[in-house]
Enzyme design. Sequence first.
Site: not given
Length: 819
Positions: A363, A554-555, A560, A662, A666
């Site tokens: 991952h 998100k985290r 990111k 993911t 969504k």
Amino acid sequence: MSVLRRQYGYGPVELTGTPDALYERHLLFDNVVDPAAASSRQRYEALARSVRDVLSQRWVRTEQTYERADPKRIYYLSMEFLIGRSLTNNIMNLLLSPLVSEALKRTSLDLVSVLEEEPDAGLGNGGLGRLAACFLDSMATMQLPAMGYGLRYEYGIFRQSIENGWQHEQPDNWLRRPDPWEVARPDEKVEIGLNCSFEARQGALRAIVGRPSTLIGTPFDRPVVGYGGKTINTLRLWAATAPDYFDFQAFSHGEFVSAVAETLAAESLTRVLYPDDSTTSGQQLRFVQEYFLVACSMADLVRRFRRTNADWSALPTKVAVQLNDTHPALAVPELMRILLDEAHLGWDQAWSLTQQTLAYTNHTLLPEALEKWPLAWFEALLPRHLEIIFEINRRLLDAVRRRFPGDEGRVARTSVIEEGPIKHVRMANLAIVGSHSTNGVAAIHSALLRSTTVKDLAEMFPERFGNKTNGVTPRRWLLLANPALARTITDAIGDGWITDLGELAKLKPLAEDRRFRDAFRAAKRAAKAAFAEWFRSTSGQTIDPHTMFDGQVKRIHEYKRQLLNALRIVVLYNRLREHPALDMAPRTFLFAGKAAPAYHLAKVIIKLLNNLAATIDADPVIRGRLKVVFLPEYSVSLAERLIPATDVSNQISTAGYEASGTSNMKFMMNGALTIGTRDGATIEMAEEAGEENFFLFGLTAEQVAGSRGWYSPRWHYESQPEIRAALDLIFADHFSRDEPGVFAPLRDVLLTRGDYYMHLADIASYLEADGRLCTLYADPDAWDRKAILNVAGSGKFSSDRTIAEYAADIWRAKPCPVS
């Protein structure tokens, strides 16, 4: 309803509405209170137990069918299962929604307040755990004989609050009240041996190496309801306890802690999800947690296999074990230990069976996220496993030398043991070598995994590597989370999309249908209004649902790039300050996500976002045109509210660093348009919907890697006046007047330390894409066309498709319908 009664076998008893109905009896007899005086929590527990009563016989029949048919079973091992709340999801998947709605009309039950009583299960943190939960949903819906294995954490990662802009962590004691969904199975406990025991010394528990001890793994089962209620699989979570032991003599002498030291040590093992890994003791606890998960699960599945199979050689034909990342990689030496020491098989047969049984999903491409454990820990806690790992490695390196003679550099990189002053066991290498399949989770991720991250192993075993692009369950993330859009879609194309998301492709021509666009737009407005009302009722703050909702949830992590998003907002803020008459659509920027407790820079980014929010709200020129909101305590339940309401999805990671993502899927499924980099599954999403319906920007993964040697963030700072002005505002404490210097770490990471994640390289391209996005937003019909085409193109990103590929290509497993 009569059909459902027969299917679930709960006979003539009503769900609710009569004194003898399930709900009424649970409310009275479980709590021994006047039902009229029952609290919302008691009403939630009664309703949840009533729904569990409905599914219980089908749950038992599912396991009976598997025992009788003896199919090949799938076991999904994961340290996380971010399942969210269960009540509404189970009602939906059992097709009980009409029955419950009718019951509500006959009772005084306030469903909204009752549903809020259920905490999000503290069994996961981010995408890894949410993916595992989606996969369980799909396996049950597709009637695959499967079981999830995880740990029963008493406390989730933490509850996040924001104080003066900073993240603060509080314990997430999600099990402080009884969980009506779990069923304890003490009769199916397993015993796990360790080569150490524990004693209390100076208020702390310390390991005593060389004095073996035993841990007890007690399973707690939760139902996993497939859509339609035909199959109800099991998520089995292990809780750690100690053998029945109490040092009465020590207790009698006043050594109260010492008397229960072993019990305290054992029960602490599954107390907390993700102990703080900034300390050695936290890392050691994590290591033992991983072994405990593996040892309990392997003992359990082997025990189940042996009930119906006397021949060990049948193991790979009856058992498929999927390792969700490196956390369960100890399954390789553990299964070898069972086959060698308990089954007394020879090495070659044991190794063949192990490889055929196990499969591994990677991952991450981040080197620091590929787990490596000190060899000394194996020596102290798991010496037999270390012996097995040494032999695995000896044979591996012999094979590498035969294949690539004279290439000792390759031998060192391939080795399961990392040499150095402190030797480590490379868990990813161990998982790859000990399994028959290694897959990435998006096309670009799988390609980079083979070409960069584990290049030598991929060249050694090319046939083992493949790709399985992630997906999400459309039941929770569209049908449940976004009822208005789900109804709009069903009215247009029928309800086949619920179990075959590819049906959404039928929406493509409807992008040109004005009536459908109007209905689609109304559904988005309803979701935004509902979110704004929820936010007002829970926080006391207001947001305007008529503004553009621009989200990044998100985290919090540098790669990111929430910081890149913050820089964009500062640039827009500056533009409005300098040109108040500028035509700019009112916009609400929505952020949510947690930073690891020891990750200081991520916490500084959260602080910046909150200070941005306060500064903008205090500026009469900007207020009402831009608004920044940081939503604390991001969770599945919050995501279910926010994602349907969002207009713009930011997927802006540095290219080559996001494995898949993911949340991007969504948002797409719910009609948000994506502004993002060519990274993770976003590349495939753009291929499905058409790049013209995405707002892609920035460097590619190849460009990121190729510019490492010469990239200069200071060049961008000095050459791009608008970017420099935005950075100078931050560095000059414009957003931190009462806390001068608080954002100095951002200057350090962006300008002094080289901007590793290339924020400044991509900011101009990001702003250009943002400009195109805003131009489109000014044309509602054109916006809705693209949004509809995004929904229509999201069919590939169902977890049903992903699981079908796993089942066919890796597990070789088939459905086993419940009889």
